[in-house]
Design an enzyme around this catalytic site. Structure first.
Site, short mmCIF file in Angstrom:
data_model
loop_
_atom_site.label_atom_id
_atom_site.label_comp_id
_atom_site.label_asym_id
_atom_site.label_seq_id
_atom_site.Cartn_x
_atom_site.Cartn_y
_atom_site.Cartn_z
N LYS A 85 4.36 -3.36 4.77
CA LYS A 85 3.69 -3.69 3.50
C LYS A 85 4.75 -3.87 2.42
CE LYS A 85 -0.10 -2.05 0.51
NZ LYS A 85 -1.04 -0.95 0.20
N SER A 112 -6.05 -2.47 -0.36
CA SER A 112 -4.95 -3.33 -0.77
C SER A 112 -4.05 -3.79 0.37
CB SER A 112 -4.11 -2.61 -1.81
OG SER A 112 -3.43 -1.51 -1.24
N SER A 154 -7.15 2.00 0.79
CA SER A 154 -6.35 0.80 1.05
C SER A 154 -5.80 0.66 2.46
CB SER A 154 -5.18 0.72 0.07
OG SER A 154 -5.63 0.32 -1.19
#
Lengths: 491, 95
Positions: free
Chosen positions: A78, A158, A182
């Site tokens: 990420k 997210s 998330s």
């Protein structure tokens, strides 16, 4: 040769160990799949040169018999994790071409154990969002589509890029972060497994901060076993994060396949929302039935402050964000917009660099912390948080080992579908997951079924502090009963 | 509680985010929607409840008060938008 991108992480590990293929072959297969999947917008930066170098290094070690737990396994990261010498943006324009001179602790541990980095994955700007639509690189696209429709769906957020990439076979696993859901919400939307460990289990050092008392890193993978393998490498004490816990990391993989006979699983009545879609209700009942069949005891429990978790979160998280994001001032790193004086420079830099959702949250946070409002909002929210945590403590004190809930109130929605004027509608996505962050507990999302349009749906298991092992054991029972979910390839 | 346009401007300034006149009504609507949503917290009886300060019961670890890093000025300014000789340049602050 079989398509190496369809292997599970555990299968790839075994194949590398018995020399069925090399890490370089495995890595090339993933790099080729990534090149064909750019329409999904999962990677915001591909790092093929680093990947090949790391794969070659892994192959040399494997040849010498020095096999780390993740030797030669290609992963995605990420874009919230600082990676030395590799651009890290949090998917915000304000970080511009920020290139860290240091590496996050979690990724350092992954590379220590032999993993290979394929690139940086898309996410909502500063991890603020539930659909990956707030990314400055544009939304990541869910590899799942509704039956008979080619409408592009969100992968959740997210950590949307991470979830979409794992589901689409563009890496064997990925890192994510979870502040209000998330990891678990995108895992559910993409039909894969995602776990947010107990607060303090993984170091936050080198991860772009959103809300420091809630943020935790965790893995995405296609199976429960794979996520257990990854978490073992990611977790552990780090003196550089004072909230990281000095406690041994268990062999999580050993918990996969362990019997759940006699475990008490709580079903919280407050999670049965008015107007909850019938298919979510059905999925939840089905999950409970599977666990009962495996020998677990199902009990109804009460978590009376559940409904206050989301509003309390939308005070605590923005407050911490407004403080954490004060560092983006156009002075030390990132983009700068000119101004006539230093305050104008700050204001112009932040106006140009932050997206709409980030601005909203920073402003809400600023307001609830401002003189005269602190007690009414922030202090009250922190008291409510104490009550939310106590609900769980009371429940665990009654002998409950884990709690079963739906992961999300619906399956993935279309890109743009929730872009209406009211931001609260988007926030409701995290209604089942946010309590877990507020209480600092571990939570895992496991795919458990499909909705009427063929989209995956997930169940969530919430555990006692630092008892991720039970979540892996119980999660695997659901996985075995529900089977695996893989999207048909259209991209 | 809800915010008016002047308050939106004041918050934006406190947050060091420039807002244009056109943006204010929209931001005001969104902030008020969020504030209306969090308003439900006023129903909760928090009498005698301690505010949470740490979600995991543990003592804050303290490091030794000693220098353990440094001499990396090049790295510190490596990403600065306007560095000069290991300094960060900013618009003039003191007249």
């Amino acid at each position: 040769m079989t398509d190496l991108t369809t292997l599970t992480l555990a299968q790839a590990r075994d194949g590398l160990a018995d020399k069925s293929f090399t890490s370089l072959e495995l890595t090339e297969a993933h790099l080729a799949a990534m090149a064909q999947a750019r329409a999904l917008n999962t990677y915001v930066l591909e790092t093929p040169d680093e990947a090949r170098a790391m794969a070659r290094a892994a192959d040399e070690k494997i040849a010498k018999g020095e096999v780390g737990p993740l030797a030669g396994i290609p992963l995605g990261v990420k874009d919230l994790f600082a990676t030395r010498g590799v651009r890290t943006t949090a998917c915000s324009k304000i970080l511009d071409d920020f290139t860290p001179t240091y590496e996050s602790t979690v990724t350092t541990q992954l590379w220590r154990d032999g993993a290979v980095m394929l690139g940086k994955l898309n996410n909502d700007e500063f991890a603020m969002g539930s659909s990956n639509e707030t990314s400055c690189f544009g939304p990541a696209v869910n590899p799942w589509r509704r039956e008979g429709s080619d409408a592009k769906l969100v992968p959740g957020g997210s950590s949307g890029g991470s979830a979409a990439a794992v589901a689409a076979g563009l890496c064997l696993g990925a890192t994510g972060t979870d502040t209000g859901g998330s990891i678990r919400q995108p895992a559910a939307f993409a039909g894969i497994v995602g776990i947010k460990p107990t607060y303090g289990r993984c170091s936050r050092w080198g991860i772009v901060a959103f809300a420091s008392s809630l943020d935790q890193a965790g893995p995405f993978a296609r199976t429960v076993r794979d996520s257990a393998i990854l978490l073992r490498s990611m977790a552990g004490h780090d003196p550089k994060d004072t909230t990281s816990v000095d406690r041994d990391v268990p062999d999580y993989e050993a918990a996969v396949g362990r019997s759940v006979k006699g475990l008490r699983i709580g079903i919280p009545k407050e999670y049965r929302l008015d107007g909850m879609p019938q298919e979510i209700e059905k999925l939840w009942t089905q999950g409970a039935d599977w666990l009962k069949a495996a020998g677990a005891e199902l009990v109804e429990v009460s978590l009376p402050h559940t409904r206050y978790a989301l509003p309390a979160y939308y005070i605590v998280a923005p407050a911490e964000a407004s403080s954490n994001l004060a560092r983006y001032d156009g002075v030390r790193y990132g983009a700068r917009a000119p101004g006539g004086n230093i305050v104008e420079m700050y204001e112009n830099t932040r106006a140009a660099g932050f997206g709409a959702e980030v601005k909203r949250r920073v402003m809400i946070g600023t307001y609830v912390l401002s003189a005269g409002y602190y007690d009414a909002y922030y202090l009250r929210a922190q008291k409510v948080r104490t009550l939310i945590k106590k609900d769980f403590e009371d429940c665990f004190a009654q002998g409950v080992h884990a709690i079963l809930t739906p992961a999300t109130p619906s399956a993935a929605f279309a890109i743009g579908e929730k872009a209406g004027a009211d931001p609260v509608e988007m926030y409701l996505n995290d209604i089942f997951t946010v309590t877990v962050n507020m209480a600092g507990l571990p939570g895992i999302a496991v795919p458990a079924g499909s909705d009427a349009q063929g989209l995956p749906l997930g169940l969530q298991l919430i555990g006692r502090p630092f008892d991720e092992e039970t979540l892996f054991s119980v999660g695997e029972v659901i996985e075995q009963a529900a089977g695996r979910f893989a999207p048909p390839r259209w991209w | 509680m809800s915010v008016d346009a002047a308050t939106v401007r004041r918050i934006a300034h406190l947050a060091r985010i420039a807002v244009t006149d056109d943006e204010v009504p929209h931001l005001q609507g969104e902030l008020n929607a969020i504030l209306a949503f969090v308003e439900q917290l006023s129903e909760v009886d928090v009498e005698g409840v301690e505010p949470m300060t740490s979600v995991t019961p543990m003592d804050m670890k303290k490091r030794a008060d000693a220098v353990n890093d440094g001499e990396i000025a090049d790295q510190i300014v490596a990403n600065a938008p306007a560095p000069e000789n290991h300094f960060f340049l900013v618009p003039k602050v003191v007249e």
